[in-house]
Design a protein around this motif. Structure first.
Motif, PDB file in Angstrom:
ATOM      1  N   ASP A  89      -4.453  -5.628  13.530  1.00  0.00           N
ATOM      2  CA  ASP A  89      -5.401  -5.686  12.418  1.00  0.00           C
ATOM      3  C   ASP A  89      -6.761  -5.098  12.769  1.00  0.00           C
ATOM      4  O   ASP A  89      -7.502  -4.665  11.881  1.00  0.00           O
ATOM      5  N   ASP A 129      -2.480   4.284   6.119  1.00  0.00           N
ATOM      6  CA  ASP A 129      -2.788   3.009   6.769  1.00  0.00           C
ATOM      7  C   ASP A 129      -2.255   1.932   5.834  1.00  0.00           C
ATOM      8  O   ASP A 129      -2.840   1.655   4.778  1.00  0.00           O
ATOM      9  N   ASP A 130      -1.102   1.339   6.193  1.00  0.00           N
ATOM     10  CA  ASP A 130      -0.387   0.426   5.303  1.00  0.00           C
ATOM     11  C   ASP A 130      -0.531  -1.030   5.746  1.00  0.00           C
ATOM     12  O   ASP A 130      -0.300  -1.355   6.924  1.00  0.00           O
ATOM     13  N   ARG A 131      -0.905  -1.871   4.797  1.00  0.00           N
ATOM     14  CA  ARG A 131      -0.858  -3.322   5.004  1.00  0.00           C
ATOM     15  C   ARG A 131       0.248  -3.838   4.085  1.00  0.00           C
ATOM     16  O   ARG A 131       0.166  -3.701   2.862  1.00  0.00           O
ATOM     17  N   GLU A 159       3.350  -6.522   2.726  1.00  0.00           N
ATOM     18  CA  GLU A 159       3.950  -7.837   2.515  1.00  0.00           C
ATOM     19  C   GLU A 159       5.377  -7.594   2.023  1.00  0.00           C
ATOM     20  O   GLU A 159       5.580  -6.894   1.037  1.00  0.00           O
ATOM     21  N   THR A 213       2.760  -2.805  -0.745  1.00  0.00           N
ATOM     22  CA  THR A 213       1.971  -2.124   0.277  1.00  0.00           C
ATOM     23  C   THR A 213       0.610  -1.741  -0.284  1.00  0.00           C
ATOM     24  O   THR A 213       0.513  -1.079  -1.328  1.00  0.00           O
ATOM     25  N   TRP A 264       2.717  -7.264   7.886  1.00  0.00           N
ATOM     26  CA  TRP A 264       2.344  -6.453   9.051  1.00  0.00           C
ATOM     27  C   TRP A 264       1.491  -5.276   8.608  1.00  0.00           C
ATOM     28  O   TRP A 264       1.329  -4.999   7.420  1.00  0.00           O
ATOM     29  N   ARG A 265       0.976  -4.590   9.613  1.00  0.00           N
ATOM     30  CA  ARG A 265       0.205  -3.372   9.374  1.00  0.00           C
ATOM     31  C   ARG A 265       0.865  -2.240  10.154  1.00  0.00           C
ATOM     32  O   ARG A 265       1.325  -2.440  11.287  1.00  0.00           O
TER      33      ARG A 265
END
Length: 514
Positions: free
Chosen positions: A36, A152-154, A156, A132, A168-169
């Motif tokens: 993160d 840049d992906d965060r 769920e 995402t 995750w990232r």
């Protein structure tokens, strides 16, 4: 609760025409795990645009036994971003090809035709959902051309079966279409971007896709080298089953080589099943071989028409026949092309039957739960040498006893050579690579015999076809001399091919005897 998808695409269904909206591209990308606190680098070697932010939502679909995922493919429905719609990703060598269709309640038939042999007549259901938050930075080279996107992906993601939520990232680099001419150039470009990402703390992802991570699976470890003849046998059968599935997709999507490719894949499978009777229980494999032969018989009319059309086109395209009247080409090419299309439609209809799908199921089961033969635990190299040697000697004996005046006898000897070739090639080429040296040479010589004998047989059959067409033309009071001229030319060619076949056979038999 897992939702079962109903509707046309969940059924066996008919093949629909390819949509005008179909699009596809080779996806050249790499994924990286990051924590993160990681910050995207400045990309010293590229010009970076201002980031754009999107929210993407995707539902992933598969059969209850994860057939699509097991074949390293992905089917999803995505909303958000610039590529909303249905996406199908399939392996294509080192990278993947992505097919896209417009957003709709269900995926179009043409999209599912590419994996119909995988999903068969089983219903599809949602297996995972992924949301995402994506921040995209576009990279340009010195000329100002955009060559890549860094996401840049965060993420769920929830597994529909277990309900487990995972977060995750990750960073993802994807090259733009046309950014590189080939795989080598693509890898070189990706390496340049990767050096900046790794310096910023990224590490290559342990997961090949978001779906695999959402399902809690990691990339499978490299299996250990085969220790038994059974393991080698299953490797070969699994590889050729993949060839069959690829040919199925080619036929359904209109590829002209699909019929030939499926015949070849089935021929290779039948050759292996016949040759591996010491390793696999023949009471099971013989039944599968017989059912594969049924598919070949379904394919034959389409393939025979295709060969006749190609022979006629080759002959008529020669300059010395430019004066032939149009009705000759109509009879030999256009009418045969219509016959070929009718036969292809019959093939596609058969590929939607329960009998065909159950055959594919049984081939899957053969690989997953193999019926053991008496020598399944034998050491692979020694056992496989016995297997291929037996087939080579069998083929040599058939060639020695062939009656050149009997087309059936010639064809039987060619089939024996073909089986020996297919077994030798399976053992000397990827993914097995068990044997080399003289076995590669023997496979090559068997190929020369098969090709020459096959071309000779095709020429003889085409002469018979020309004679039949000539009789029809005479009945209709047309000038049949043109067909006679073509038959004469093809007869001369068949004599040359017979001589070539004799020479190839002599070389092959001599090498087998050494």
């Amino acid at each position: 609760m897992t939702r079962t998808v109903v509707g046309h695409f969940a059924k066996t269904g008919k093949v629909r025409p390819v949509s005008d909206h179909e699009s596809s591209a080779t996806e050249r990308e790499r994924k990286y795990d990051v924590d993160d606190a990681a910050v995207l680098p400045r990309f010293e070697n590229f010009d970076a645009d201002q980031p754009m932010i999107f929210t993407l939502r995707a539902d992933y679909f598969d059969t209850a036994d994860s057939a699509i995922l097991r074949h390293r493919a992905v089917l999803r429905k995505r909303t958000g971003g610039g590529d909303e719609g249905w996406h199908l990703k399939v392996d294509e060598g080192e990278f993947r090809r992505e097919f896209q269709a417009p957003l709709a309640d269900e995926p179009p038939g043409w999209l599912l035709d590419r994996v119909r042999a995988i999903i068969r007549d089983r219903p599809l259901r949602r297996i995972a959902s992924v949301t995402t938050l994506r921040e995209v930075t576009r990279l340009s080279d010195a000329s100002g051309t955009t060559i890549a996107e860094v996401a840049d992906d965060r993420v769920e993601a929830s597994d529909a079966h277990s309900g487990i939520l995972r977060m995750w990232r990750e960073w993802e680099v994807e090259l733009m279409a046309g950014a590189s001419p080939d795989d080598a150039a693509a890898n070189a470009l990706l390496d340049r971007v990767e050096s900046d990402l790794v310096a910023a703390g990224a590490v290559p992802s342990r997961f090949p896709s978001k779906l695999v991570r959402a399902m809690g699976n990691r990339a499978k470890p490299t299996p250990p080298p085969p220790r038994t003849a059974l393991e080698i046998a299953l490797q070969m059968i699994a590889a050729h089953l993949e060839m069959l599935l690829a040919a199925d997709a080619a036929i359904r999507t209109g590829d002209q080589e699909g019929i030939h490719d499926m015949r070849t894949a089935i021929g290779r499978l039948r050759a292996l099943l016949a040759a591996l009777r010491r390793v696999l229980d023949a009471s099971v494999t013989d039944n599968i071989r017989e059912r594969l032969a049924v598919v070949v018989r379904v394919l034959e009319p389409a393939r025979d028409a295709q060969v006749r059309r190609e022979h006629a086109t080759r002959l008529l395209d020669e300059d010395r026949r430019a004066h032939f009247p149009g009705h000759v080409r109509t009879r030999l090419v256009s009418e045969v092309a219509r016959q070929e299309q009718t036969a292809r439609s019959a093939v596609i209809a058969y590929l939607g039957t329960s009998a065909y799908f159950r055959l594919l199921d049984d081939l899957d089961a053969l690989v997953a739960r193999p019926p053991l033969g008496r020598h399944f635990a034998a050491r692979p190299r020694g056992e496989m040498k016995k297997v291929v040697r037996k087939q080579l000697r069998r083929a040599s004996k058939r060639l020695a006893a062939v009656n050149e005046q009997d087309l059936a006898s010639v064809h039987d000897s060619r089939k024996a050579v073909r089986r020996a070739r297919y077994v030798a090639e399976a053992l000397t080429k990827p993914p097995v690579h068990l044997l080399g040296g003289k076995w590669i040479e023997l496979a090559s010589e068997a190929t020369a015999v098969q090709d020459a004998a096959g071309n000779h047989r095709d020429a003889i059959l085409f002469v018979q076809h020309l004679n039949s067409v000539a009789r029809d033309a005479t009945t209709n009071e047309e000038n049949a001399s043109f067909y006679g001229a073509l038959a004469e030319a093809e007869t001369q060619r068949s004599d040359e091919l017979l001589s070539e076949s004799r020479e190839a056979s002599a070389r092959f038999r001599s090498h087998v005897a050494e």
